[in-house]
Design a protein around this motif. Sequence first.
Motif: not given
Length: 540
Positions: A237, A252, A373
């Motif tokens: 991400q 994230s 993340d």
Amino acid sequence: MPSHSMAPSAYRRRIDRPPHGRRRTARWRRTAFASALVTLIAGSALWAFGTATAHPETVSLLPDDAVPAVLTDPDSRPVELGLRFRTSEPVEAVALQVYLGPNNHGPHQATLWSGRGRPLARVQLGGAAGDGLRAVSLERPVRLEPGRSYVVSYTAPGGHYSTDEHFFDRSISNGPLSAGANAGVYSYRPGEFPRSTYRATNYQVDVVVRPAGPGEEPTTSPTQSDGAPPSSAPPSQSPGPSTSVSPSAPASSSTAPSTSPSSPTGAPTTSSPAPTSAPPAGGFPTRASAGLPDGWQPKRSVTGTYTISTPGAVVEDLRVTNGTINVTAKNVTLRRVQAVGSVIANYASATCATGLVIEDSEIVRGTAPTTDDAWPAVTSGGYTARNVLIDGVPEGFRAQGRSACGGVAIHDSYVRVVSPDVCTDWHGDGIQGYGGGALTVRKTVIDFVDTNNCGGTAPFFYPDQDNTSVDIDGLIVSGGGYPFRLGTPGTVRNLYVVDRSWVFGPLDVRCNLVTQWQAATATLNSAGQPVVVRNLPCTT
């Protein structure tokens, strides 16, 4: 909380001028900066690599006269932008250069890094937005060796940098310099080593080198092995800080900008008293003593999201697996709660559920692989944690949203953050502030474990990134590049840094902001209590 906002160049569809014709052929060339560095040999002298000449020409990787396809990216966030490269022969880096578009305002700092993120040289670029290609010589040449990876980067404090997407779809080379696919790297932590990649983007930063004779000694002495370069795989991400979070989907956690490890100036306004060898009354918690009581069993178990929307609710003896404990009401108490592969969040839709109390509880990893993340175990602000165990997850406590949430208090808690199983751009912390309110810490332990050379940031990280202040009395930190990093005003007492647990040094502190300081390096005895090795003044 971090959002799913796009990475550098993610939404750059506006073109300030037509794309230039990219010249990606491998060719020797002098940089525009070379005339300021060398005297040309009479005639059309060529680069004589490896040949001893009085005035060797310089070379860089990217064309000097190229105009970026996008002069001004709309991204306005502070960001570190870089280029990962190698050399096939011994060379000396003599300058760094950056293309400054019309809206890329400074100040700009450029850094030359080893492949593992150790700063080798830093310079201030000077100049103004719109200068085009800007080159600044290093104070001393830095020898670069073949077979190693290096990164050159610069800070764009107001974003609006220049880019070329897909420039590094394939490798390029010029003379001894080369860059592989996805060589453009970035980090939304300005001043820190950039690792993330996006769409093979060229961020218009480059290095200028000249030949180094065989057998010459490096002008800077490395203090650690640089090893292999970080992975160039893009994170799953895109990072980007935000002040809101939607607990229904993980975001994230690698987004919060941070200041680079540096040597702050100044000293505490009060002298540093010698720490005592005895910990605070009652001692520090341990992994075995913190969290849920022995023999605890849940009265209710839930898989997925569990939402608490009743003001003043007291939730006890609950286990939540693979989800989010989503607190949307104020003055909620979580007592003897276990979050397995789950997180606790009290900030949704720009509203902070303040007055949250979490006590005698634990947040631990689940059975699924962890990733970089992952959300913080507890976020975002306006909460108090007492006797909380966080263990095995990539992110610990987060303090942010200070205007909506207020401060955070962490008492008698034990945090063990562990590098994720799936690692591309991990910036883990035990306690991190990003736009956080006043932080209070009492008798808390943070162990930072990097099992797979993933990186991370620090056990304690409260820098000058819109944070308010700290009041620390009783904190043990272990591991990380710098175990204790502080860039806000406040007081620090009974701080113990586990001796030799760090990579770079024990402290990264703006000492001139600290009004009271008491710290030591220490070992831990069999009961998990600190035994002082030496006094640790705030002078770094």
